[in-house]
Design a protein around this motif. Structure first.
Motif, PDB file in Angstrom:
ATOM      1  N   PHE A   1      10.460  10.082   0.375  1.00  0.00           N
ATOM      2  CA  PHE A   1       9.923   8.829   0.903  1.00  0.00           C
ATOM      3  C   PHE A   1      10.444   7.646   0.102  1.00  0.00           C
ATOM      4  O   PHE A   1      10.585   7.707  -1.120  1.00  0.00           O
ATOM      5  CB  PHE A   1       8.388   8.842   0.849  1.00  0.00           C
ATOM      6  CG  PHE A   1       7.766   9.979   1.609  1.00  0.00           C
ATOM      7  CD1 PHE A   1       7.523   9.876   2.962  1.00  0.00           C
ATOM      8  CD2 PHE A   1       7.433  11.170   0.960  1.00  0.00           C
ATOM      9  CE1 PHE A   1       6.953  10.932   3.668  1.00  0.00           C
ATOM     10  CE2 PHE A   1       6.869  12.221   1.645  1.00  0.00           C
ATOM     11  CZ  PHE A   1       6.629  12.106   3.012  1.00  0.00           C
ATOM     12  N   THR A   2      10.722   6.552   0.813  1.00  0.00           N
ATOM     13  CA  THR A   2      11.132   5.304   0.171  1.00  0.00           C
ATOM     14  C   THR A   2       9.889   4.485  -0.171  1.00  0.00           C
ATOM     15  O   THR A   2       8.768   4.811   0.236  1.00  0.00           O
ATOM     16  CB  THR A   2      12.042   4.496   1.105  1.00  0.00           C
ATOM     17  OG1 THR A   2      11.260   4.053   2.240  1.00  0.00           O
ATOM     18  CG2 THR A   2      13.217   5.322   1.598  1.00  0.00           C
ATOM     19  N   GLU A   3      10.094   3.391  -0.895  1.00  0.00           N
ATOM     20  CA  GLU A   3       8.974   2.504  -1.215  1.00  0.00           C
ATOM     21  C   GLU A   3       8.393   1.883   0.049  1.00  0.00           C
ATOM     22  O   GLU A   3       7.180   1.682   0.154  1.00  0.00           O
ATOM     23  CB  GLU A   3       9.441   1.410  -2.181  1.00  0.00           C
ATOM     24  CG  GLU A   3       9.763   1.920  -3.576  1.00  0.00           C
ATOM     25  CD  GLU A   3       8.584   2.646  -4.210  1.00  0.00           C
ATOM     26  OE1 GLU A   3       7.444   2.133  -4.116  1.00  0.00           O
ATOM     27  OE2 GLU A   3       8.789   3.729  -4.796  1.00  0.00           O
ATOM     28  N   ASP A   4       9.240   1.567   1.027  1.00  0.00           N
ATOM     29  CA  ASP A   4       8.745   1.036   2.304  1.00  0.00           C
ATOM     30  C   ASP A   4       7.919   2.080   3.043  1.00  0.00           C
ATOM     31  O   ASP A   4       6.913   1.741   3.698  1.00  0.00           O
ATOM     32  CB  ASP A   4       9.918   0.584   3.187  1.00  0.00           C
ATOM     33  CG  ASP A   4      10.569  -0.691   2.678  1.00  0.00           C
ATOM     34  OD1 ASP A   4       9.896  -1.434   1.941  1.00  0.00           O
ATOM     35  OD2 ASP A   4      11.744  -0.930   3.019  1.00  0.00           O
ATOM     36  N   ASP A   5       8.326   3.351   2.945  1.00  0.00           N
ATOM     37  CA  ASP A   5       7.545   4.420   3.565  1.00  0.00           C
ATOM     38  C   ASP A   5       6.135   4.473   2.995  1.00  0.00           C
ATOM     39  O   ASP A   5       5.167   4.710   3.720  1.00  0.00           O
ATOM     40  CB  ASP A   5       8.217   5.778   3.327  1.00  0.00           C
ATOM     41  CG  ASP A   5       9.548   5.917   4.050  1.00  0.00           C
ATOM     42  OD1 ASP A   5       9.744   5.219   5.050  1.00  0.00           O
ATOM     43  OD2 ASP A   5      10.385   6.720   3.598  1.00  0.00           O
ATOM     44  N   LYS A   6       6.026   4.243   1.697  1.00  0.00           N
ATOM     45  CA  LYS A   6       4.721   4.326   1.038  1.00  0.00           C
ATOM     46  C   LYS A   6       3.813   3.166   1.444  1.00  0.00           C
ATOM     47  O   LYS A   6       2.594   3.296   1.446  1.00  0.00           O
ATOM     48  CB  LYS A   6       4.906   4.357  -0.478  1.00  0.00           C
ATOM     49  CG  LYS A   6       5.659   5.603  -0.950  1.00  0.00           C
ATOM     50  CD  LYS A   6       5.977   5.550  -2.436  1.00  0.00           C
ATOM     51  CE  LYS A   6       6.807   6.763  -2.855  1.00  0.00           C
ATOM     52  NZ  LYS A   6       7.156   6.744  -4.291  1.00  0.00           N
ATOM     53  N   LYS A   7       4.433   2.035   1.801  1.00  0.00           N
ATOM     54  CA  LYS A   7       3.632   0.893   2.254  1.00  0.00           C
ATOM     55  C   LYS A   7       3.102   1.129   3.668  1.00  0.00           C
ATOM     56  O   LYS A   7       1.984   0.758   3.994  1.00  0.00           O
ATOM     57  CB  LYS A   7       4.485  -0.376   2.219  1.00  0.00           C
ATOM     58  CG  LYS A   7       4.884  -0.816   0.815  1.00  0.00           C
ATOM     59  CD  LYS A   7       5.836  -2.002   0.871  1.00  0.00           C
ATOM     60  CE  LYS A   7       6.328  -2.376  -0.537  1.00  0.00           C
ATOM     61  NZ  LYS A   7       7.340  -3.458  -0.488  1.00  0.00           N
ATOM     62  N   ASP A   8       3.945   1.721   4.542  1.00  0.00           N
ATOM     63  CA  ASP A   8       3.544   2.006   5.924  1.00  0.00           C
ATOM     64  C   ASP A   8       3.303   3.510   6.045  1.00  0.00           C
ATOM     65  O   ASP A   8       3.974   4.215   6.790  1.00  0.00           O
ATOM     66  CB  ASP A   8       4.645   1.548   6.888  1.00  0.00           C
ATOM     67  CG  ASP A   8       4.170   1.531   8.337  1.00  0.00           C
ATOM     68  OD1 ASP A   8       2.980   1.786   8.572  1.00  0.00           O
ATOM     69  OD2 ASP A   8       5.004   1.277   9.227  1.00  0.00           O
ATOM     70  N   ASP A   9       2.318   3.997   5.268  1.00  0.00           N
ATOM     71  CA  ASP A   9       2.169   5.444   5.126  1.00  0.00           C
ATOM     72  C   ASP A   9       1.666   6.151   6.367  1.00  0.00           C
ATOM     73  O   ASP A   9       1.858   7.352   6.527  1.00  0.00           O
ATOM     74  CB  ASP A   9       1.273   5.770   3.929  1.00  0.00           C
ATOM     75  CG  ASP A   9      -0.125   5.186   4.064  1.00  0.00           C
ATOM     76  OD1 ASP A   9      -0.401   4.534   5.086  1.00  0.00           O
ATOM     77  OD2 ASP A   9      -0.931   5.381   3.142  1.00  0.00           O
TER      78      ASP A   9
END
Length: 489
Positions: free
Chosen positions: A44-52
């Motif tokens: 997972f990318t950092e953006d993935d973690k924001k839009d989990d």
């Protein structure tokens, strides 16, 4: 010294041995249940973690083990020998599997927009199938018979390569049919080689669709029926879209199928009045008519289609011609004009565009505007929510399938009218409650006049359509497919 029979036999034996050795050595790798897969933080990318919620990170973060790994207990190849973007049910399968922590390889042709949540989800990998060369595509019956074997050979290799070498081994392979040829044969072979369990999702029967092109008595149709019956028995489990289809599968194919009715996905929602006005002014297809649509001087109807032979658009065009004439009759009660938007792509689109052009030149659609559109997932949902009435022209080649477009309409709270002369119709539509059926162009024209010039029947049907929004796809899917795939207890 001449060549003897012994030399010929020895040569053939060596060639066969080399071929067999090549096939065995190059066979796709097997699924091994004793060596599980793991999803880690690095997936997972950092953006993935924001839009989990969309990326799958939300499920991962709640279920990882002490080493911050998520064990993948269920992996599935979801297979569409067609355009993934025009296969909403298979996309919903993929999203439901990933939503419960399963890994998905979504295998199919990528010709149009795929659901944005699929693109965002790190548990779903899209594996494109090489497209069919243009010269092998034809609508001619004569050329179809000549080209069909070449088309099958191409599709067989492209599908085999995508499933066997461009995607890893999985616990399950979930295959959409139709098309059954060559999908079921390739899937059955690969599942036997890879230690994978085959599940077939029956949307219709390929043999009944082939009968529309040829005839029910054509030898190729009979062969297609035998083919479907033979390979149906190679699957471990079956899903189908109606109870009526499950009965046919049991009676004629000797297999037990679980009915998994289509239900609307979460992105299809009714609109309130302010949202509807915004959509009408935003979409290019409706913007210039927005004020008249607001005042009910015009009414908006939407007919989603794949432009295929099992949808008779002559019915709609003939009905709109009759409706336009009724609007012009001085003594008739005041009827609104109609903006008819036909969405989708398919082989018969140009033929019907030519017919629409001819009707306009003949001034037979003076009170009706017919236009076509290909919309994004979000805009398609918005258009359904903004429309006054949906129209389904699906005639059902088998009599036991149902059009998912009607489910989409109900998800957006849109009442509908549709061709109803087939067995499975009552499984989806409650007559007079959320929709109305017709069996001819005259009946459809009369329905349009009654609903748009009537005493509130359309408003009552809209309430019935909105009541269908309560049960969504995941609620239908989990107790049926979720249990079979062992994603839910």
């Amino acid at each position: 010294m001449g060549i003897t029979a012994y030399d010929v036999v020895l040569t053939l034996f060596l060639l066969f041995s080399l071929f067999f050795f090549f096939v065995v050595v190059t066979l796709p790798s097997q699924y091994d249940p004793y060596h599980p897969e793991f999803i880690t933080e690095e997936n997972f990318t950092e953006d993935d973690k924001k839009d989990d919620s969309k990326s799958g990170y939300g499920y991962f973060s709640k279920n990882f083990d002490g080493e911050r790994r998520l064990k993948v207990d269920v992996s599935v190849q979801v297979v569409v020998l067609g355009d993934v973007g025009r296969s909403p049910r298979m996309q919903y399968h993929a999203l439901s599997i990933a939503g419960l922590g399963g890994r998905v390889d979504l295998v199919g042709h990528v010709e149009s927009e795929v659901h944005p949540d699929i693109r965002a989800n790190r548990l779903i990998n899209i594996v494109p199938i090489a497209p069919l060369p243009e010269r092998l595509r034809t609508d001619s019956k004569l050329l179809y018979i000549l080209v069909a074997p070449l088309k099958v050979l191409w599709q067989s290799w492209a599908l085999y390569h995508a499933l066997g070498y461009r995607s890893g081994p999985s616990k399950w392979m979930l295959v959409q049919t139709p098309p059954a040829i060559p999908t079921l044969a390739i899937a059955a072979f690969l599942c036997s080689v890879r230690n994978t369990r085959l599940a077939i999702d029956w949307h219709n029967f390929g043999s009944s669709l082939l009968a529309l092109r040829l005839s029910p008595w054509h030898p190729l149709v009979k062969i297609a029926q035998l083919y479907e019956r033979f390979f149906a028995r190679s699957a471990k489990t079956h899903f189908c879209v109606t109870d009526a289809m499950a009965r046919v599968l049991k009676r004629q194919y000797g297999v037990e199928a679980k009915s998994l009715h289509d239900r609307p996905a979460a992105h299809l929602q009714p609109l309130d009045e302010s949202e509807r006005k915004e959509v009408l002014r935003r979409l290019p297809e409706t913007a210039q008519y927005a004020d008249e649509l607001d005042k009910k001087a015009w009414r908006l109807i939407v007919s989603p289609t794949s432009w295929t032979p099992d949808e008779n658009f002559d019915l709609l065009l003939d009905a709109l011609v009759s409706y336009s004439a009724a609007c012009s009759v001085t003594l008739a009660k005041q009827l609104p004009k109609i903006l008819a938007i036909i969405t989708g792509k398919g082989p018969q689109k140009q033929m019907y565009l030519d017919k629409i052009g001819a009707l306009n030149q003949q001034k037979k659609l003076q009170n009706v505007v017919v236009t076509t559109a290909w919309l994004s997932t979000a805009d398609y949902a918005a258009l359904l929510g903004a429309a006054d009435l949906g129209v389904s022209l699906h005639t059902s080649s088998s009599g036991v399938d149902l059009p998912m477009k009607v489910v989409d309409m109900f998800g957006a709270g849109l009442p509908m009218v549709g061709w109803s002369k087939f067995e499975a119709w009552p499984e989806l539509v409650k007559e007079g409650v959320n929709g109305r059926g017709f069996g001819s162009a005259d009946e459809l024209s009369a329905l349009l006049e009654r609903l748009f010039g009537g005493d509130g029947e359309l408003a009552r049907m809209r309430e019935g359509a909105r009541s269908e929004c309560g049960r969504r796809w995941d609620e239908e899917w989990a107790p049926v497919a979720g249990k079979v795939l062992r994603l839910v207890k």
